[in-house]
Write an enzyme that holds these catalytic residues in place. Structure first.
Site, short mmCIF file in Angstrom:
data_model
loop_
_atom_site.label_atom_id
_atom_site.label_comp_id
_atom_site.label_asym_id
_atom_site.label_seq_id
_atom_site.Cartn_x
_atom_site.Cartn_y
_atom_site.Cartn_z
N GLY A 23 31.81 -15.80 -107.55
CA GLY A 23 32.56 -16.44 -106.47
C GLY A 23 33.05 -15.52 -105.38
N TYR A 54 22.90 -17.98 -97.90
CA TYR A 54 23.28 -18.40 -96.54
C TYR A 54 22.85 -19.83 -96.26
CZ TYR A 54 24.05 -13.40 -95.95
OH TYR A 54 24.48 -12.11 -96.10
#
Length: 183
Positions: free
Chosen positions: A118, A154
């Protein structure tokens, strides 16, 4: 890899993000060197990595970047250990984007041992938050065309390709994809 039920439901450790200041210059330089080297050394020759790290990525220059007012640095901590960082920059928007008010994610890296915990997600969300606070219409970045893991990361955040450019790693001309996300 298989997980038992207790592993599947185990929460990720919390990630803390803060904006860096000039006192963090040495830490950021060390994180920059380590994370870049760990991410790309296995794909490049030792000579090209050494040349890039020594000539184009020296620690002194990285420390100077922290002092530059065009840059915003974020540091990510996982269980009180600095494990990642971001460099945002409000200048040098590519001509392909026109006159749109944009901000660049120049670098976003985390320690290899933290991939999947994370850290990258927390850093990215903080980048979006800062861009919106600064009334930016768009956020953009460059990523090596062979970095499939990063490209996938991304794209999960909605980035789309708008161009490419050459990135010199030592004597090796590599192609970076230019990605953007409208805010």
């Amino acid at each position: 890899m298989t997980f038992n039920n207790s592993q599947k439901n185990k929460p990720l450790p919390s990630v803390y993000i803060r904006i860096a200041n000039s006192d963090d210059a040495k830490l950021i330089a060390e994180l920059s060197h380590r994370t870049f080297y760990d991410s790309f050394a296995r794909f490049n020759t030792k000579e090209n990595m050494d040349k890039f790290m020594n000539l184009q990525f020296p620690k002194e220059a990285l420390m100077d970047e922290v002092e530059n007012r065009d840059n915003i640095f974020l540091i990510a901590y996982l269980e009180n250990e600095p494990v990642g960082y971001v460099r945002l920059c409000e200048s040098n928007t590519p001509p392909e984007l026109g006159n749109i008010d944009a901000i660049e994610i120049v670098r976003i890296y985390s320690e290899q041992k933290t991939i999947g915990k994370g850290v990258g997600r927390a850093l990215m969300l903080k980048c979006f938050e800062i861009a919106k606070e600064r009334n930016k219409e768009l956020i953009w970045l460059g990523v090596w065309e062979h970095n499939d893991h990063a490209i996938s990361f991304y794209k999960k955040f909605g980035f789309e390709q708008f161009g490419n450019h050459i990135f010199m790693l030592g004597d090796d001309a590599q192609t970076d994809l230019l990605l953007k996300k409208n805010l």
